[in-house]
Design a protein around this motif. Structure first.
Motif, mmCIF file in Angstrom:
data_model
loop_
_atom_site.group_PDB
_atom_site.id
_atom_site.type_symbol
_atom_site.label_atom_id
_atom_site.label_comp_id
_atom_site.label_asym_id
_atom_site.label_seq_id
_atom_site.Cartn_x
_atom_site.Cartn_y
_atom_site.Cartn_z
ATOM 1 N N LYS A 55 0.844 -1.185 0.000
ATOM 2 C CA LYS A 55 0.000 0.000 0.000
ATOM 3 C C LYS A 55 0.885 1.242 0.000
ATOM 4 C CE LYS A 55 -3.586 2.361 2.678
ATOM 5 N NZ LYS A 55 -4.377 2.345 3.936
ATOM 6 N N GLN A 56 0.552 2.181 -0.846
ATOM 7 C CA GLN A 56 1.367 3.376 -0.973
ATOM 8 C C GLN A 56 1.292 4.218 0.294
ATOM 9 O OE1 GLN A 56 0.313 6.119 -4.141
ATOM 10 N NE2 GLN A 56 2.469 6.296 -4.723
ATOM 11 N N ALA A 57 2.444 4.653 0.782
ATOM 12 C CA ALA A 57 2.498 5.466 1.993
ATOM 13 C C ALA A 57 1.903 6.842 1.736
ATOM 14 C CB ALA A 57 3.947 5.596 2.464
ATOM 15 N N LYS A 58 1.456 7.502 2.812
ATOM 16 C CA LYS A 58 0.803 8.807 2.687
ATOM 17 C C LYS A 58 1.719 9.833 2.044
ATOM 18 C CE LYS A 58 -1.982 12.142 5.278
ATOM 19 N NZ LYS A 58 -2.608 12.449 6.591
ATOM 20 N N LEU A 59 3.004 9.826 2.402
ATOM 21 C CA LEU A 59 3.934 10.792 1.830
ATOM 22 C C LEU A 59 4.137 10.562 0.335
ATOM 23 C CD1 LEU A 59 6.642 11.113 4.618
ATOM 24 C CD2 LEU A 59 4.893 12.775 3.984
ATOM 25 N N ALA A 60 4.016 9.320 -0.109
ATOM 26 C CA ALA A 60 4.131 9.034 -1.536
ATOM 27 C C ALA A 60 2.879 9.471 -2.288
ATOM 28 C CB ALA A 60 4.375 7.540 -1.755
ATOM 29 N N GLN A 61 1.739 9.459 -1.595
ATOM 30 C CA GLN A 61 0.474 9.847 -2.217
ATOM 31 C C GLN A 61 0.314 11.361 -2.300
ATOM 32 O OE1 GLN A 61 -2.350 8.013 0.406
ATOM 33 N NE2 GLN A 61 -2.286 6.030 -0.616
ATOM 34 N N ARG A 62 0.983 12.097 -1.411
ATOM 35 C CA ARG A 62 0.754 13.546 -1.305
ATOM 36 C C ARG A 62 2.075 14.298 -1.455
ATOM 37 N NH1 ARG A 62 -4.335 14.154 -0.234
ATOM 38 N NH2 ARG A 62 -5.521 12.466 0.756
ATOM 39 N N PRO A 63 2.414 14.675 -2.694
ATOM 40 C CA PRO A 63 3.696 15.357 -2.953
ATOM 41 C C PRO A 63 3.870 16.645 -2.156
ATOM 42 C CG PRO A 63 2.680 14.613 -5.010
ATOM 43 C CD PRO A 63 1.662 14.418 -3.937
ATOM 44 N N ALA A 64 2.789 17.406 -1.967
ATOM 45 C CA ALA A 64 2.905 18.672 -1.236
ATOM 46 C C ALA A 64 3.301 18.416 0.219
ATOM 47 C CB ALA A 64 1.593 19.448 -1.307
#
Length: 242
Positions: A138-147
């Motif tokens: 599962k993609q980590a939150k930091l990987a999902q949200r570049p900002a």
């Protein structure tokens, strides 16, 4: 630097582990001592092995003990897919197959549709595809949200601690959960090998350089204090996310 272990003995991760000359019994002893928070030098002395071997053994999996991958009971098994293949060949409907397997009709219908339909369904290939799909983390939150990632990396580059960053984000974005992240999640992104794409992991050097400067100011005893703080934070992180 490697992450501290979770409270259970194993984490399900697909990977190969080099033994570095340690027997299975010695490996168990390394993990036991690592869970207790012992340093690499103590572990090495206890096993009569070089400290570097203990460090490398633990580092290759990020300090997380690996175990063979296990299939969830919620997912279709290989034998169930074989039964489905035979049932399709016999002309059974998805609802009939579902009733015989004790699964919902929608589960059976999706399984058939995503693997070529009734004319092309093959149990072996469907099972192999499902297994590979399950390996994808599962993609980590930091990987999902570049900002969000950019803000976290900028503060890490300034030698902010994950705790400081998490608190600052809560104050900066009190109503926007998508721009908040816990300090545990930042630690995991930095050290957990399953989250390699989530953040610039070279920033761990900033954490260590800051701790080293603090340690030197109080007499050079930073190594054990740093290890204790990081072990505690990372152990908490795994307890909450494992």
């Amino acid at each position: 630097m490697i992450n501290a272990p979770p409270t259970d003995d194993h984490v399900i991760v697909e990977a190969k582990v080099r033994d570095y000359g340690f027997s299975p019994a010695q490996q168990d002893e390394i993990w036991r001592r690592w869970r207790e928070g012992q340093s690499f030098s103590l572990i090495g002395r206890a096993l009569g092995a070089p400290m570097q071997h203990a460090r490398r053994f633990l580092s290759q999996s990020g300090g997380v003990r690996l175990a063979p991958r296990k299939r969830s009971e919620r997912h279709l098994s290989g034998s169930e897919r074989e039964e489905m293949s035979r049932g399709i060949a016999a002309g059974e409907s998805a609802r009939q197959l579902a009733k015989r397997l004790g699964r919902s009709p929608s589960t059976v219908s999706r399984e058939i549709a995503r693997n070529g339909g009734r004319d092309r369904y093959r149990a072996a290939s469907a099972d192999a595809i499902a297994y590979e799909r399950g390996l994808r983390p599962k993609q980590a939150k930091l990987a999902q949200r570049p900002a969000l990632r950019a803000l976290v990396e900028a503060k890490l580059a300034l030698c902010w601690s994950p705790e400081q960053i998490a608190g600052w984000l809560r104050r900066l974005f009190p109503e926007d959960a998508s721009m908040q992240i816990s300090h545990e999640a930042i630690y995991l992104s930095l050290y957990d090998p399953r989250r390699r794409q989530a953040i610039d992991r070279s920033l761990t050097q900033r954490l260590r350089s800051k701790a080293a400067r603090v340690g030197q100011a109080v007499g050079g005893q930073h190594d054990d204090r740093l290890r204790g703080r990081e072990l505690g934070a990372l152990r908490d992180a795994f307890i909450r996310t494992a």
